[in-house]
Design an enzyme around this catalytic site. Sequence first.
Site, PDB file in Angstrom:
ATOM      1  N   LYS A 119      26.094  43.772  58.371  1.00 44.33           N
ATOM      2  CA  LYS A 119      26.076  42.479  57.235  1.00 44.33           C
ATOM      3  C   LYS A 119      26.366  41.385  58.341  1.00 44.33           C
ATOM      4  CE  LYS A 119      24.804  41.011  53.195  1.00 44.33           C
ATOM      5  NZ  LYS A 119      23.798  42.493  52.059  1.00 44.33           N
TER       6      LYS A 119
HETATM    7  N1  GLU Z   1      20.029  42.051  52.244  1.00 45.83           N
HETATM    8  C1  GLU Z   1      19.818  43.336  51.496  1.00 45.83           C
HETATM    9  C2  GLU Z   1      20.689  43.775  50.518  1.00 45.83           C
HETATM   10  O1  GLU Z   1      21.876  43.607  50.446  1.00 45.83           O
HETATM   11  C3  GLU Z   1      18.693  44.091  52.056  1.00 45.83           C
HETATM   12  C4  GLU Z   1      19.761  44.403  53.668  1.00 45.83           C
HETATM   13  C5  GLU Z   1      17.946  44.889  54.312  1.00 45.83           C
HETATM   14  O2  GLU Z   1      16.960  45.105  53.873  1.00 45.83           O
HETATM   15  O3  GLU Z   1      18.581  45.047  55.730  1.00 45.83           O
HETATM   16  O4  GLU Z   1      20.806  44.994  50.458  1.00 45.83           O
END
Ligand code: GLU
Length: 429
Positions: A119
């Site tokens: 993240k």
């Molecule tokens: N931000 C989204 C999540 O928390 C998607 C992450 C992604 O597609 O890699 O799942």
Amino acid sequence: MSEYRAHTLPSYLNPEQLGPWGTYIEQVERVTPYLGRLGKWVETLKRPKRSLIVDVPVELDNGAIAHFEGYRVQHNTSRGPGKGGVRFHQEVTLAEVMALSAWMSVKSAAVNLPFGGAKGGIRIDPRKFSRAELERITRRYTSEIGTIIGPHKDIPAPDVNTNAQVMAWMMDTYSMNQGATTTGVVTGKPVSLGGSLGRVEATGRGVFVVGCEAARDAGIDIQGARVAIQGFGNVGGTAARLFYEAGAKVIAVQDYTGCVYDANGLNILALLNHVEKNGGVMGAPNMESLTATEFWALETELLIPAALEGQLNSDNANAIRTRIVVEGANGPTTPEADDILGAKGTIIIPDVIANAGGVTVSYFEWVQDFSSFYWTEMEINHRLEAMMKAAYASTSAVAKEHNVSMRTAAFIVACTRILEAREVRGLYP
Ligand code: GLU
């Protein structure tokens, strides 16, 4: 014999530290008794593999130089490259990004995608900056984390306050630095740039699909079911529209501007229109407004937190009167609220299943980028629905087998998959 105590925590993993990281650690602790011999490796899950803090200096439109704090955390890569969004928010911290990266590891494994978890974030309120400033901030941040991301290393995507345009800037910056157009470095890109059809809606669609599965299992008819949604961005907005179109009554929506209510069901299309023009739900015509306390106490069949972490907590859990919580947000429920709601018989479909639609279509996008062969929207939605239903069903089966909550069941499945990979790969050196 070494004097070293095997599990001394690094200082930044202070167990006293509350907030999302504490929530995640508690969730791992609750699942540890179910991991058998793999318990030997569980410590791996309690510390991120790699955490990067970067300074993001940018010239503002008025000529001043501003410095922002950026992060990229790769929690686990045992099963594949890191995967997870980038968040722009004024309250982003390293500990929050660590928790979000860990939930990505669990999520990827829970739905069996060949990814680990990562993240990123920038501590910034994007509403306060011009488009040109946001572009420069995004590009400098991408450049700073450029050494650790890549299509086979770690693949960012949109999250809170980021979108396809931000992904296009990230993809372009990375590609310019590489000297080669590299579409697979981020997902959630515009369709004109190797993005996938259906990606924008995917998280909300996944919430809708598992919400319907859970309602069916609880004997609730979606037609006429009362739904309350916190958060009306990409996830909450899409989920609201899909429930509305399926005949549910979305009686309340709360966002950062306030809360609107109609006991007979809000006109979600009109509300989406209002938000598009005004930026928030407040002031939407023909709707009552509610306080946050009133919002949480509404009697509903489905409650969908689709905003930030820690929203269902020991302050409001006793007042919550819903049959099913479907977690569109990451980490919206604290362990205390989990216990209070669980004791009342409230079913919670955890984030790592409920909001996995986004990363699932991100996976489809990544695969399409590598093969340079793009699927139809029908194909995407069909595959997404099949994967969400399969993840829901297998989690449900494990929950019944061990007589545990859906969250613990999802963690049993996911942590087992991650730690099996960890064990069979072995330690290097
Ligand atoms: N931000 C989204 C999540 O928390 C998607 C992450 C992604 O597609 O890699 O799942």
